[in-house]
Write a protein that holds these residues in place. Structure first.
Motif, PDB file in Angstrom:
ATOM      1  N   LYS A 143       2.132  -4.324   8.650  1.00  0.00           N
ATOM      2  CA  LYS A 143       1.114  -4.474   7.932  1.00  0.00           C
ATOM      3  C   LYS A 143      -0.064  -4.334   8.725  1.00  0.00           C
ATOM      4  CE  LYS A 143      -1.004  -7.733   4.722  1.00  0.00           C
ATOM      5  NZ  LYS A 143      -0.953  -9.172   4.021  1.00  0.00           N
ATOM      6  N   ALA A 198      -0.861  -0.817   9.650  1.00  0.00           N
ATOM      7  CA  ALA A 198      -1.342  -0.078   8.419  1.00  0.00           C
ATOM      8  C   ALA A 198      -2.697  -0.529   8.608  1.00  0.00           C
ATOM      9  CB  ALA A 198      -0.529  -0.522   7.298  1.00  0.00           C
ATOM     10  N   LYS A 246       6.094   4.724   5.246  1.00  0.00           N
ATOM     11  CA  LYS A 246       5.758   3.195   4.792  1.00  0.00           C
ATOM     12  C   LYS A 246       4.235   2.827   5.117  1.00  0.00           C
ATOM     13  CE  LYS A 246       7.506  -1.418   6.204  1.00  0.00           C
ATOM     14  NZ  LYS A 246       8.680  -2.344   7.019  1.00  0.00           N
ATOM     15  N   LEU A 249       1.794   1.195   2.321  1.00  0.00           N
ATOM     16  CA  LEU A 249       1.117  -0.191   2.435  1.00  0.00           C
ATOM     17  C   LEU A 249      -0.331   0.160   2.446  1.00  0.00           C
ATOM     18  CD1 LEU A 249       3.365  -1.682   5.688  1.00  0.00           C
ATOM     19  CD2 LEU A 249       3.073  -2.145   3.119  1.00  0.00           C
ATOM     20  N   SER A 281      -1.369   0.475  -1.048  1.00  0.00           N
ATOM     21  CA  SER A 281      -1.275  -0.739  -1.515  1.00  0.00           C
ATOM     22  C   SER A 281      -2.194  -1.980  -1.394  1.00  0.00           C
ATOM     23  CB  SER A 281       0.301  -1.362  -1.578  1.00  0.00           C
ATOM     24  OG  SER A 281       1.286  -0.416  -1.997  1.00  0.00           O
ATOM     25  N   LEU A 282      -2.586  -1.956  -0.194  1.00  0.00           N
ATOM     26  CA  LEU A 282      -3.475  -3.024   0.491  1.00  0.00           C
ATOM     27  C   LEU A 282      -4.856  -2.555   0.367  1.00  0.00           C
ATOM     28  CD1 LEU A 282      -1.448  -3.922   3.944  1.00  0.00           C
ATOM     29  CD2 LEU A 282      -1.358  -5.116   1.310  1.00  0.00           C
ATOM     30  N   THR A 316       8.478  -4.931   0.978  1.00  0.00           N
ATOM     31  CA  THR A 316       7.906  -3.478   1.032  1.00  0.00           C
ATOM     32  C   THR A 316       7.986  -3.132  -0.365  1.00  0.00           C
ATOM     33  OG1 THR A 316       8.007  -2.904   3.264  1.00  0.00           O
ATOM     34  CG2 THR A 316       7.440  -1.206   1.924  1.00  0.00           C
ATOM     35  N   ILE A 355       5.831  -5.086  -2.778  1.00  0.00           N
ATOM     36  CA  ILE A 355       4.329  -4.711  -2.421  1.00  0.00           C
ATOM     37  C   ILE A 355       3.964  -3.400  -3.267  1.00  0.00           C
ATOM     38  CG2 ILE A 355       2.682  -3.983  -0.857  1.00  0.00           C
ATOM     39  CD1 ILE A 355       4.004  -5.990   1.310  1.00  0.00           C
ATOM     40  N   TYR A 357       0.726  -0.462  -5.314  1.00  0.00           N
ATOM     41  CA  TYR A 357       0.372   1.087  -4.881  1.00  0.00           C
ATOM     42  C   TYR A 357      -0.300   1.893  -5.976  1.00  0.00           C
ATOM     43  CZ  TYR A 357       1.439   5.541  -2.898  1.00  0.00           C
ATOM     44  OH  TYR A 357       1.110   6.672  -2.642  1.00  0.00           O
TER      45      TYR A 357
END
Length: 270
Positions: A63, A66, A103, A107, A110-111, A168, A171, A176
């Motif tokens: 995380k 990312a 991955k 992230l 999504s974040l 993951t 999340i 996403y």
């Protein structure tokens, strides 16, 4: 067109760019993406895409990686606009990831509330630590012992990536936002997990997710073209060289062609 370094990332800037590709490579391969993924990235740049290949050191905290690579991307985009006067905000941005890089793009998508024209995931990998790193089952007990003996920490800490594989998935399912996605897997890749990602993305964005199975293996994206010049007399060494070029380069060419087709399906030129 030559590689330029900006804030630890490697950048290629073609004339009259049509888009931007933010590339993130696999674990332990992403420290020098301009070398390890050179052929693929340079040929995408020749088609008019600004390549921003962000290097990173692999840690257990995916995380944080990312967040770091996304912040660096924003910084680089601002620097490119100021230095070269490129109107980057008018260009579509695509994420391109290989293995662990997939991955990280998941992230990021999504974040952050990022603007992406789409994401390309090659050989997605979301294994837990013990399966992702060779000999991890032997390394982890040693780490636990060192913490206890040298740092006087009485612990049975469970070492794992953050977020772990199941976290993951949650999340991505819940956050996403990137609608258009291309998933690429190879027919000889024993550590690919595309089949676990495909239904998650398809459920989020029906009819917006494409999945391809190509000839090759997990290391195909790292391939380099071999300019084998045939001698005046076509001998056995030339035959071996031609076989090597035809077989190994072919998988890399096919990958490049399919990425190009997805990026620009109306006007494909290779």
């Amino acid at each position: 067109m030559e590689w330029q370094e900006f804030s630890g990332s490697w950048v290629l800037i073609p004339n009259n760019p049509r888009g931007i590709i933010h590339f993130l490579g696999g674990a332990f391969l992403a420290t020098a993406p301009n070398l390890t993924y050179r052929w693929l990235l340079e040929n995408l740049a020749k088609q008019g895409y600004i390549i921003i290949a962000t290097s990173f050191l692999n840690t257990l905290d995916h995380k944080s990686i990312a967040v770091n690579v996304q912040n660096r991307l924003e910084n680089i985009l601002s620097r490119l606009e100021n230095r070269f006067g490129i109107e980057l905000r008018c260009l579509p941005i695509y994420g391109l990831g290989h293995s662990m890089g997939c991955k990280l793009h998941l992230l990021i998508g999504s974040l952050f509330e990022v603007e992406r024209a789409g994401n390309i995931f090659i050989s997605f990998n979301n294994y837990p630590l013990k399966q992702a790193i060779p000999f991890a089952e032997n390394i982890i007990p040693s780490l636990q012992s060192n913490l206890k003996n040298y740092w006087q920490i009485d612990t049975n800490l469970e070492f794992e990536f953050t977020p772990c594989p199941e976290e993951t998935k949650v999340i991505v399912k819940e956050n996403y936002r990137i609608r258009r996605n291309l998933l690429v897997k190879f027919n000889n890749d024993s550590i690919d997990q595309t089949t676990t990602l495909q239904p998650i993305l398809t459920n989020l964005f029906p009819n917006m997710v494409s999945t391809l199975t190509l000839q090759g293996n997990h290391l195909t994206p790292l391939g380099q073209d071999i300019d084998w010049q045939l001698g005046d007399i076509f001998d056995s060494i030339d035959i071996i060289g031609k076989w090597f070029k035809d077989n190994f380069s072919r998988d890399l060419y096919n990958l490049h062609r399919e990425i190009s087709r997805w990026l620009n399906p109306v006007n494909l030129q290779i």
